[in-house]
Design a protein around this motif. Structure first.
Motif, short mmCIF file in Angstrom:
data_model
loop_
_atom_site.label_atom_id
_atom_site.label_comp_id
_atom_site.label_asym_id
_atom_site.label_seq_id
_atom_site.Cartn_x
_atom_site.Cartn_y
_atom_site.Cartn_z
N GLY A 41 0.65 -1.58 -0.03
CA GLY A 41 -0.08 -0.27 -0.02
C GLY A 41 0.74 1.12 0.01
N VAL A 42 0.88 2.14 -1.29
CA VAL A 42 1.08 3.58 -0.76
C VAL A 42 0.55 4.32 0.28
N TYR A 43 1.34 5.16 1.01
CA TYR A 43 1.03 5.96 2.09
C TYR A 43 0.07 6.64 1.45
N PRO A 44 -1.16 7.31 2.11
CA PRO A 44 -1.77 8.10 1.98
C PRO A 44 -1.11 9.49 1.52
N ASP A 45 -0.20 10.15 2.20
CA ASP A 45 0.62 11.85 1.97
C ASP A 45 1.16 11.62 0.39
N VAL A 46 1.60 10.22 -0.02
CA VAL A 46 2.61 10.42 -0.98
C VAL A 46 2.23 11.19 -2.39
N SER A 47 1.48 10.98 -2.45
CA SER A 47 0.96 11.20 -3.88
C SER A 47 0.99 13.44 -3.99
N ALA A 48 0.05 13.77 -2.73
CA ALA A 48 0.45 14.82 -2.89
C ALA A 48 2.02 15.72 -2.80
N CYS A 49 2.40 15.02 -1.57
CA CYS A 49 4.13 15.11 -1.94
C CYS A 49 5.13 14.75 -2.90
N LEU A 50 4.28 14.28 -3.50
CA LEU A 50 5.63 14.06 -5.09
C LEU A 50 4.49 15.32 -6.61
N ASP A 51 3.53 15.37 -6.02
CA ASP A 51 3.02 17.13 -6.83
C ASP A 51 3.55 17.99 -6.67
N GLY A 52 3.00 17.73 -5.13
CA GLY A 52 4.24 19.01 -5.23
C GLY A 52 5.26 19.50 -5.08
N LEU A 53 6.07 18.99 -4.98
CA LEU A 53 7.78 18.39 -5.40
C LEU A 53 8.04 19.41 -6.77
N GLU A 54 7.15 17.96 -7.88
CA GLU A 54 6.74 18.20 -9.46
C GLU A 54 6.75 19.76 -9.71
N GLU A 55 5.48 20.08 -9.38
CA GLU A 55 5.37 21.57 -9.46
C GLU A 55 6.38 22.05 -9.11
N ARG A 56 7.26 21.94 -8.35
CA ARG A 56 8.15 23.70 -8.06
C ARG A 56 9.66 22.57 -8.97
N GLY A 57 9.36 21.79 -9.77
CA GLY A 57 10.82 21.67 -10.75
C GLY A 57 11.09 21.38 -9.82
N PHE A 58 11.62 19.74 -9.25
CA PHE A 58 12.09 19.06 -8.80
C PHE A 58 12.53 17.83 -9.40
N ALA A 59 13.77 17.21 -9.59
CA ALA A 59 14.33 16.24 -9.61
C ALA A 59 14.07 15.44 -8.73
N LEU A 60 13.22 13.95 -8.75
CA LEU A 60 12.96 12.86 -8.15
C LEU A 60 13.23 11.68 -8.66
N GLY A 61 13.60 10.95 -7.27
CA GLY A 61 14.53 10.02 -7.27
C GLY A 61 14.37 9.37 -6.44
N VAL A 62 14.72 7.55 -6.55
CA VAL A 62 14.24 6.64 -5.32
C VAL A 62 15.91 5.65 -4.81
N VAL A 63 16.07 5.90 -3.76
CA VAL A 63 17.66 4.83 -2.99
C VAL A 63 16.83 4.14 -1.97
N SER A 64 17.43 2.25 -2.65
CA SER A 64 16.13 1.52 -1.59
C SER A 64 16.89 0.55 -1.60
N ASN A 65 17.33 -0.19 -0.49
CA ASN A 65 17.95 -1.60 0.01
C ASN A 65 16.82 -2.32 -0.77
N TRP A 66 16.85 -3.21 -1.61
CA TRP A 66 15.72 -3.31 -1.60
C TRP A 66 16.25 -4.44 -3.60
N ASP A 67 15.15 -5.64 -3.12
CA ASP A 67 15.32 -6.31 -4.59
C ASP A 67 15.55 -6.10 -6.50
N ALA A 68 16.05 -6.31 -6.58
CA ALA A 68 16.45 -5.97 -8.22
C ALA A 68 14.65 -6.00 -8.64
#
Length: 230
Positions: free
Chosen positions: A107-134
């Motif tokens: 499940g995606v946390y409910p605050d994710v979409s609004a956060c990413l929307d706001g950052l995109e509107e401001r022109g931030f580049a977005l990325g993911v860095v995670s200890n995760w499998d391939a």
């Protein structure tokens, strides 16, 4: 000046949903074991303690696909043994692990979409860095999050894991932004905070439970708080 925001995945963007206890109870029922979610929930603290002990002993299991698979299987096997399911621990563990390879189990946390929307509107580049499998990109694609990010760096694919600065540097290089102009948001002060700081990136800890007050890094309670912080 901040031009880039990187995110951890587990406990930052997504969480198991249904919970591990619920999933183990479902798998147990499918395999003929009459056990409830509550029966499994009793052993979740022991499972989490096992992971923490293994991570602190040597978290390099996150540096390979084999290792990242094994740590999850080991956790599920532990719970099964504690439940008296030694005879089916292997089958149970593999069935639960297979379930969590599917986006529908997260499940995606409910605050994710609004956060990413706001950052995109401001022109931030977005990325993911995670200890995760391939399989991280596939998971994010299934959760409709992948198009949001210009770079996705999973430890098992890179062969380096947080808090190694190299995994953060790889994401910055992919986005073409220097670490000095980046922020990394994650839930673990050791992996996310210490690792980002070592790479010259500004760390922000998302502390939904209010348990990291003394961590030494900037904290937010919700991802949407990041918009005000930046």
């Amino acid at each position: 000046m901040v031009r880039e925001v990187l995110f951890d995945v587990g406990s930052t963007l997504v969480r198991p949903c249904p919970s591990v206890a619920e999933t183990m109870a479902r798998v147990a029922a499918e395999r003929g074991h009459a056990l409830s979610t509550d029966d499994f929930a009793v052993h979740m603290p022991a499972m989490e303690a096992f992971y923490e002990a293994e991570y602190r002993r040597d978290g390099d299991f996150w540096c390979s696909q084999e290792g990242s698979t094994t740590i999850w299987l080991d956790q599920y096997r532990l719970v099964c043994r504690r439940m008296g399911l030694e005879h089916d621990a292997e089958g149970m563990a593999r069935a639960v692990h297979e379930a969590y390879r599917k986006p529908g189990q997260w499940g995606v946390y409910p605050d994710v979409s609004a956060c990413l929307d706001g950052l995109e509107e401001r022109g931030f580049a977005l990325g993911v860095v995670s200890n995760w499998d391939a399989g991280l990109e596939g998971l994010l694609q299934g959760l409709r999050l992948l198009p949001r990010f210009g770079a996705v760096v999973a430890s098992a694919a890179l062969g380096r894991r947080k808090p190694d600065p190299a995994i953060f540097e790889a994401a910055c290089a992919a986005l073409g932004v220097p670490p000095s102009e980046a922020v990394h948001v994650g839930d673990r002060p050791d992996a996310d905070g210490d690792g980002a700081a070592a790479a010259g990136i500004r760390p922000v800890i998302v502390d939904r439970a209010g348990a990291e007050e003394g961590c030494g890094y900037e904290r937010i309670r919700r991802l949407t708080d990041l918009l005000e912080l930046l």
